[in-house]
Design a protein around this motif. Structure first.
Motif, PDB file in Angstrom:
ATOM      1  N   GLN A   8       0.994  -1.245   0.107  1.00 17.01           N
ATOM      2  CA  GLN A   8      -0.174  -0.082   0.161  1.00 17.01           C
ATOM      3  C   GLN A   8       0.881   1.250  -0.081  1.00 17.01           C
ATOM      4  O   GLN A   8       0.549   2.440  -0.151  1.00 17.01           O
ATOM      5  CB  GLN A   8      -1.169  -0.024   1.293  1.00 17.01           C
ATOM      6  CG  GLN A   8      -0.464   0.461   2.556  1.00 17.01           C
ATOM      7  CD  GLN A   8       0.298  -0.992   3.267  1.00 17.01           C
ATOM      8  OE1 GLN A   8       0.464  -1.934   2.511  1.00 17.01           O
ATOM      9  NE2 GLN A   8       0.377  -1.031   4.512  1.00 17.01           N
ATOM     10  N   LYS A   9       2.112   1.167   0.251  1.00 20.30           N
ATOM     11  CA  LYS A   9       3.115   2.391   0.210  1.00 20.30           C
ATOM     12  C   LYS A   9       3.303   2.774  -1.317  1.00 20.30           C
ATOM     13  O   LYS A   9       3.280   1.695  -2.138  1.00 20.30           O
ATOM     14  CB  LYS A   9       4.461   1.737   0.692  1.00 20.30           C
ATOM     15  CG  LYS A   9       5.457   3.031   0.458  1.00 20.30           C
ATOM     16  CD  LYS A   9       5.070   4.121   1.698  1.00 20.30           C
ATOM     17  CE  LYS A   9       6.304   5.356   1.442  1.00 20.30           C
ATOM     18  NZ  LYS A   9       5.865   6.327   0.367  1.00 20.30           N
ATOM     19  N   GLY A  10       3.098   3.999  -1.640  1.00 12.74           N
ATOM     20  CA  GLY A  10       3.271   4.366  -2.817  1.00 12.74           C
ATOM     21  C   GLY A  10       4.668   4.481  -3.569  1.00 12.74           C
ATOM     22  O   GLY A  10       5.621   4.746  -2.628  1.00 12.74           O
ATOM     23  N   GLY A  11       4.593   4.223  -4.868  1.00 12.58           N
ATOM     24  CA  GLY A  11       6.022   4.439  -5.320  1.00 12.58           C
ATOM     25  C   GLY A  11       7.163   3.616  -5.106  1.00 12.58           C
ATOM     26  O   GLY A  11       8.447   4.000  -5.008  1.00 12.58           O
ATOM     27  N   THR A  15       4.477  -1.537 -10.045  1.00 15.47           N
ATOM     28  CA  THR A  15       4.356  -1.706 -11.455  1.00 15.47           C
ATOM     29  C   THR A  15       5.797  -2.088 -12.233  1.00 15.47           C
ATOM     30  O   THR A  15       5.618  -2.958 -13.107  1.00 15.47           O
ATOM     31  CB  THR A  15       3.913  -0.347 -12.028  1.00 15.47           C
ATOM     32  OG1 THR A  15       2.611   0.023 -11.269  1.00 15.47           O
ATOM     33  CG2 THR A  15       3.737  -0.406 -13.602  1.00 15.47           C
ATOM     34  N   PRO A 123      -1.903   1.585  -4.872  1.00 23.60           N
ATOM     35  CA  PRO A 123      -1.075   1.724  -3.537  1.00 23.60           C
ATOM     36  C   PRO A 123      -2.250   1.996  -2.429  1.00 23.60           C
ATOM     37  O   PRO A 123      -2.441   2.939  -1.843  1.00 23.60           O
ATOM     38  CB  PRO A 123      -0.476   3.270  -3.820  1.00 23.60           C
ATOM     39  CG  PRO A 123      -1.038   3.559  -4.795  1.00 23.60           C
ATOM     40  CD  PRO A 123      -1.751   2.740  -5.764  1.00 23.60           C
TER      41      PRO A 123
END
Ligand SMILES: Nc1ncnc2c1ncn2[C@@H]1O[C@H](COP(=O)(O)OP(=O)(O)OP(=O)(O)O)[C@@H](O)[C@H]1O
Ligand SMILES: Nc1ncnc2c1ncn2[C@@H]1O[C@H](COP(=O)(O)OP(=O)(O)OP(=O)(O)O)[C@@H](O)[C@H]1O
Ligand SMILES: [Mg+2]
Ligand SMILES: [Mg+2]
Lengths: 251, 251
Positions: A8-11, A15, A123
């Motif tokens: 769930q943490k972004g970046g 992907t 995320p």
């Protein structure tokens, strides 16, 4: 084998991992389906596809998987694309019956045609990620070598355990893959050492280095394994695919 | 002045910007409230606070703002912390009446005590971010100098326009702040040039460089302006604060 790529943490490289691991497995001769479950459709554009219908129509509409799955420029790699409409699915699915199992039911028609199905998650630990975890055999967690990376991990592993107890008893942790590793910074080295001491054999041996070729490849609509096969980024994802294939042997 | 720091793309520097811009404004003598609207509670840990109640209790419970707002180690900077419960708020708010305006109503009691209220948003255009945009006077968009950065921008600006037309007529774009700029890579230079040609004066002059001190400071529970005031990261956020303050003068 269905693998959810989630954090769930972004970046953190979800992907990049979903696209490049899928490509590496396909180049090893496996038949792979990449499922883009993020309304940003980054995985889709990462393999050069801009679709008008996809996983939203499959989950919320009446479409069959065969009518939305498309081939990519990588041999043996197909894509189930995302479209912007997917942003509405988080809220729309809340009122469905068996809302966590919608994706798993829709995918069951096609899983026999692939050796690996790799799902790129958004995320958040919302309805879409819960659907991916309910459909998956295992979850692969990309973990950026940064301080905040460790903070969200326990919430994610709690969610995985909760899904295993309720919707999907076979769900296991495929592994933690360290990403954007920069050997020059003590921050990277400290986070990597801490993750290995906590999770031991659950951590992939290979670390994906910070490599500008990985960041450039999506603008050319292709995985880094096609864009620059000689790069350190491509080598790391080939190695991660080999480790994954070896897991299957000893499982 | 309430500013929402938002971008549904993950890992672009929303929390780094919310924490460090808040600190820079406070060090310029302004009274600032930092609101952590992400259940990862990164902004809270970035200023060294681990709270047991916060914005979830305020939005979904019966708590008053004064009972959950805490001071930080930075003079004139207070925090309205996040807790893990906030993860449930996305779904719980869906069934509330006036669900987009819950935060705005709760904050109205305290906005007179601060010059700036800075809201750190999660990486999604869900209920929490919609609440932040409904409460805000303006939205600040951190934009990573990477290819995927441009892909999500139009969805975000469409959402801002939609909120302005329905819940919040005063909502304007405060600006786009380029983050993690690395002058050595052509990718960074290309993305920065493209953003400036598209958005002109809406882009802050200063670019926040990729600077390991920014990544290290949260592990010490303090903004980079306290952790390493001489760093290029601290200098960039001081400059961004000055540009923001100048906007106020000519508005
Ligand atoms: N090893 C790497 N080296 C350099 N750049 C990378 C690497 N991995 C990913 N990137 C770049 O960093 C950015 C973030 O990666 P990515 O989009 O894969 O993360 P994500 O977890 O999928 O993000 P989100 O949370 O928004 O879905 C992208 O611009 C990507 O191209
Ligand atoms: N300019 C910078 N230089 C180096 N590291 C940075 C910079 N800005 C942020 N970081 C680091 O990069 C990571 C991502 O930044 P941050 O967490 O602020 O992004 P975010 O948009 O808030 O992420 P999320 O989408 O998960 O909320 C963090 O580990 C942060 O410490
Ligand atoms: Mg992604
Ligand atoms: Mg954040």
């Amino acid at each position: 084998m269905i693998i959810a790529v989630a954090n769930q943490k972004g970046g953190v490289g979800k992907t990049a991992t979903a696209v490049n691991l899928s490509a590496a497995l396909a180049l090893e001769g496996k038949r792979v389906l990449l499922v883009d479950l993020d309304s940003q459709a980054s995985a889709s554009s990462g393999v050069g596809v801009r679709a008008s219908s996809g996983v939203y129509e499959l989950m919320v509409g009446e479409t069959s998987p065969h009518s939305v799955i498309v081939p990519t420029s990588v041999p043996r790699l197909d894509l189930l694309p995302a479209t912007r409409d997917l942003a509405g699915a988080e809220v729309e699915l809340v009122s469905c019956s068996a809302r966590e199992r919608v994706l798993s039911e829709k995918l069951s028609e096609i899983t026999d045609s692939y050796d690996y199905v790799i799902i790129d998650c958004p995320p958040a630990l919302g309805m879409l990620t819960l659907n991916a975890l309910s459909a998956a055999d295992s979850v692969l967690v990309p973990l950026q070598c940064e301080f905040y990376a460790l903070e969200g991990l326990s919430a994610l592993l709690d969610t995985v355990a909760r899904i295993r107890d309720s919707f999907n008893t076979r769900l296991r942790l495929c592994g933690i893959l360290l990403t954007m590793y920069d050997a020059r910074t003590s921050l990277s080295r400290q986070v990597a050492a801490e993750v290995r001491s906590h999770f031991g054999g659950k951590v992939f041996s290979v670390m994906v280095p910070r490599n500008v070729r990985i960041g450039e490849s999506p603008s050319h609509g292709m995985p880094v394994l096609q864009y620059d096969p000689a790069s350190t980024g491509a080598a790391a994802y080939r190695q991660a695919a080999k480790e994954l294939l070896n897991q299957g042997v000893t499982a």
